[in-house]
Design a protein around this motif. Structure first.
Motif, mmCIF file in Angstrom:
data_model
loop_
_atom_site.group_PDB
_atom_site.id
_atom_site.type_symbol
_atom_site.label_atom_id
_atom_site.label_comp_id
_atom_site.label_asym_id
_atom_site.label_seq_id
_atom_site.Cartn_x
_atom_site.Cartn_y
_atom_site.Cartn_z
ATOM 1 N N ALA A 145 -19.071 -68.899 -45.279
ATOM 2 C CA ALA A 145 -19.857 -67.732 -44.894
ATOM 3 C C ALA A 145 -21.023 -67.517 -45.854
ATOM 4 C CB ALA A 145 -18.967 -66.502 -44.869
ATOM 5 N N GLY A 146 -20.733 -67.604 -47.176
ATOM 6 C CA GLY A 146 -21.792 -67.425 -48.167
ATOM 7 C C GLY A 146 -22.849 -68.502 -48.047
ATOM 8 N N PHE A 147 -22.407 -69.719 -47.813
ATOM 9 C CA PHE A 147 -23.340 -70.830 -47.629
ATOM 10 C C PHE A 147 -24.200 -70.617 -46.390
ATOM 11 C CE2 PHE A 147 -23.885 -74.839 -45.216
ATOM 12 C CZ PHE A 147 -24.918 -75.373 -45.949
ATOM 13 N N SER A 148 -23.569 -70.212 -45.298
ATOM 14 C CA SER A 148 -24.293 -70.023 -44.029
ATOM 15 C C SER A 148 -25.366 -68.954 -44.166
ATOM 16 C CB SER A 148 -23.316 -69.644 -42.911
ATOM 17 O OG SER A 148 -22.420 -70.718 -42.655
ATOM 18 N N ASN A 149 -25.048 -67.870 -44.851
ATOM 19 C CA ASN A 149 -26.032 -66.800 -45.038
ATOM 20 C C ASN A 149 -27.237 -67.304 -45.837
ATOM 21 O OD1 ASN A 149 -24.545 -64.872 -43.637
ATOM 22 N ND2 ASN A 149 -23.464 -64.175 -45.489
ATOM 23 N N ALA A 150 -26.955 -68.039 -46.935
ATOM 24 C CA ALA A 150 -28.043 -68.563 -47.760
ATOM 25 C C ALA A 150 -28.877 -69.579 -46.981
ATOM 26 C CB ALA A 150 -27.460 -69.211 -49.020
ATOM 27 N N PHE A 151 -28.207 -70.424 -46.208
ATOM 28 C CA PHE A 151 -28.891 -71.463 -45.438
ATOM 29 C C PHE A 151 -29.808 -70.838 -44.372
ATOM 30 C CE2 PHE A 151 -29.487 -74.760 -42.297
ATOM 31 C CZ PHE A 151 -29.603 -75.920 -43.045
ATOM 32 N N LYS A 152 -29.271 -69.837 -43.662
ATOM 33 C CA LYS A 152 -30.055 -69.196 -42.599
ATOM 34 C C LYS A 152 -31.272 -68.480 -43.168
ATOM 35 C CE LYS A 152 -29.529 -66.252 -38.540
ATOM 36 N NZ LYS A 152 -28.590 -65.446 -37.725
ATOM 37 N N LYS A 153 -31.086 -67.868 -44.315
ATOM 38 C CA LYS A 153 -32.191 -67.178 -44.976
ATOM 39 C C LYS A 153 -33.275 -68.164 -45.379
ATOM 40 C CE LYS A 153 -32.211 -63.395 -48.033
ATOM 41 N NZ LYS A 153 -31.677 -62.737 -49.226
ATOM 42 N N TYR A 154 -32.868 -69.352 -45.791
ATOM 43 C CA TYR A 154 -33.829 -70.343 -46.295
ATOM 44 C C TYR A 154 -34.524 -71.078 -45.141
ATOM 45 C CZ TYR A 154 -35.769 -74.030 -49.259
ATOM 46 O OH TYR A 154 -36.636 -74.881 -49.908
ATOM 47 N N TYR A 155 -33.749 -71.510 -44.130
ATOM 48 C CA TYR A 155 -34.304 -72.322 -43.049
ATOM 49 C C TYR A 155 -34.584 -71.543 -41.749
ATOM 50 C CZ TYR A 155 -33.573 -76.691 -45.598
ATOM 51 O OH TYR A 155 -33.636 -77.716 -46.516
ATOM 52 N N GLY A 156 -34.059 -70.339 -41.654
ATOM 53 C CA GLY A 156 -34.305 -69.547 -40.449
ATOM 54 C C GLY A 156 -33.368 -69.854 -39.301
ATOM 55 N N CYS A 157 -32.353 -70.657 -39.566
ATOM 56 C CA CYS A 157 -31.350 -70.940 -38.538
ATOM 57 C C CYS A 157 -30.026 -71.232 -39.213
ATOM 58 C CB CYS A 157 -31.768 -72.116 -37.655
ATOM 59 S SG CYS A 157 -31.820 -73.702 -38.525
ATOM 60 N N SER A 158 -28.927 -71.189 -38.456
ATOM 61 C CA SER A 158 -27.602 -71.422 -39.026
ATOM 62 C C SER A 158 -27.410 -72.907 -39.323
ATOM 63 C CB SER A 158 -26.523 -70.945 -38.066
ATOM 64 O OG SER A 158 -26.498 -71.797 -36.923
ATOM 65 N N PRO A 159 -26.484 -73.223 -40.213
ATOM 66 C CA PRO A 159 -26.182 -74.623 -40.489
ATOM 67 C C PRO A 159 -25.734 -75.375 -39.242
ATOM 68 C CG PRO A 159 -25.206 -73.219 -42.155
ATOM 69 C CD PRO A 159 -25.725 -72.303 -41.083
ATOM 70 N N VAL A 160 -24.976 -74.728 -38.383
ATOM 71 C CA VAL A 160 -24.491 -75.385 -37.168
ATOM 72 C C VAL A 160 -25.662 -75.780 -36.288
ATOM 73 C CG1 VAL A 160 -23.156 -75.080 -35.059
ATOM 74 C CG2 VAL A 160 -22.284 -74.171 -37.227
ATOM 75 N N ASN A 161 -26.572 -74.845 -36.039
ATOM 76 C CA ASN A 161 -27.721 -75.144 -35.206
ATOM 77 C C ASN A 161 -28.639 -76.192 -35.836
ATOM 78 O OD1 ASN A 161 -26.904 -73.362 -33.218
ATOM 79 N ND2 ASN A 161 -28.059 -71.633 -34.104
ATOM 80 N N TYR A 162 -28.748 -76.136 -37.168
ATOM 81 C CA TYR A 162 -29.597 -77.123 -37.879
ATOM 82 C C TYR A 162 -29.015 -78.527 -37.677
ATOM 83 C CZ TYR A 162 -32.550 -79.206 -41.463
ATOM 84 O OH TYR A 162 -33.473 -79.990 -42.131
ATOM 85 N N GLY A 163 -27.681 -78.617 -37.726
ATOM 86 C CA GLY A 163 -27.031 -79.911 -37.563
ATOM 87 C C GLY A 163 -27.166 -80.466 -36.151
ATOM 88 N N LYS A 164 -27.416 -79.593 -35.187
ATOM 89 C CA LYS A 164 -27.547 -80.032 -33.799
ATOM 90 C C LYS A 164 -28.964 -80.463 -33.438
ATOM 91 C CE LYS A 164 -23.800 -77.076 -32.089
ATOM 92 N NZ LYS A 164 -23.465 -75.923 -31.220
ATOM 93 N N ARG A 165 -29.903 -80.212 -34.372
ATOM 94 C CA ARG A 165 -31.288 -80.543 -34.074
ATOM 95 C C ARG A 165 -31.459 -82.059 -33.942
ATOM 96 N NH1 ARG A 165 -35.159 -77.236 -38.048
ATOM 97 N NH2 ARG A 165 -35.075 -79.284 -39.001
ATOM 98 N N GLY A 166 -32.349 -82.430 -33.129
ATOM 99 C CA GLY A 166 -32.675 -83.856 -32.955
ATOM 100 C C GLY A 166 -31.614 -84.573 -32.232
#
Length: 261
Positions: A240-261
């Motif tokens: 949860a802590g990682f996901s919040n930091a990741f979304k704040k930095y990249y503008g999307c959740s880690p799950v969605n980022y991993g699905k890109r491309g």
């Protein structure tokens, strides 16, 4: 200590050598010379500590012999013996750092006492030099020990480079922070952060965050690791802590980022 008697009267020199109880005055070995040339030969082969020297001699006199000793930089002290008191001689003797000036005839006890004073002075000076040397060595040892334990003083560029390499190698450590780095590099966290920022144009905490996010993005792009694993690999205690930091930095959740491309 070694004493050299220099006197152009051979009998006087040898009698003084044999009749004075030199050991009582701190002398271990006594040598004789009958002119300045012989004295230089003895000095060249023996480590003489004290000259007991007549002033008036054929060839170079005692003053000239002592001047040669000083010019050569030899650590030899001198006591002059003379039967002709002369203010000029006394002045020259003082200029050449002569330790004593004894008028003869003189009692052997008085000569011995004069030599003993010089012996004691030499011993004191040598002890002081030993103390100074020991002190310097002790300080150098402590500096070496501190350098080994805490790291030697480094340039700002070198220090920032080492901090950067340490951060990149420990991105998965949950304790990684400015305070932790201060402990590792034996610096106050404020000073460490200031030095790093001046060199890298970024605060330590921001650098850690950016490098963790870059690593997380690379791991997610591989598609082989879940969010929980990536969180642990980048130093976060919870997904949860990682996901919040990741979304704040990249503008999307880690799950969605991993699905890109």
């Amino acid at each position: 200590m070694k004493l050299l008697i220099v006197n152009d009267e051979e009998l006087t020199a040898e009698t003084m050598k044999s009749d004075i109880g030199w050991a009582e005055y701190g002398i271990d070995a006594v040598y004789t010379a009958y002119d300045a040339a012989q004295a230089k030969e003895v000095i060249g082969t023996e480590q003489i500590d004290i000259l007991l020297c007549d002033i008036e001699m054929p060839g170079d006199n005692g003053i000239e012999l002592l001047r040669w000793v000083r010019e050569e930089g030899l650590p030899i002290e001198c006591i002059f013996l003379t039967c002709h008191p002369s203010f000029q001689y006394a002045q020259e003797a003082i200029k050449l750092d002569c330790q004593d000036y004894i008028l003869i005839p003189a009692l052997y006890e008085d000569i011995g006492a004069g030599v003993k004073k010089v012996v004691e002075r030499i011993r004191t000076e040598r002890e002081m030099r030993q103390y100074v040397t020991y002190g310097k060595r002790a300080i150098e040892t402590k500096i070496d020990e501190a350098a080994k334990q805490h790291g030697e003083k480094k340039s700002r560029e070198k220090l920032a480079g080492e901090i950067e390499r340490y951060i990149l190698a420990h991105l998965g450590d949950q304790e990684l922070s400015v305070n932790e780095l201060g402990s590792v590099f034996y610096m106050h966290p404020v000073s460490l952060n200031r030095n790093f920022r001046e060199e890298k144009q970024i605060p330590v905490s921001q650098f850690i965050l950016e490098e963790r996010m870059k690593l997380a993005a690379s791991l997610l792009e591989s598609g082989r690791l879940g969010v929980e694993t990536v969180a642990l690999q980048t130093g976060y205690q919870s997904a949860a802590g990682f996901s919040n930091a990741f979304k704040k930095y990249y503008g999307c959740s880690p799950v969605n980022y991993g699905k890109r491309g």
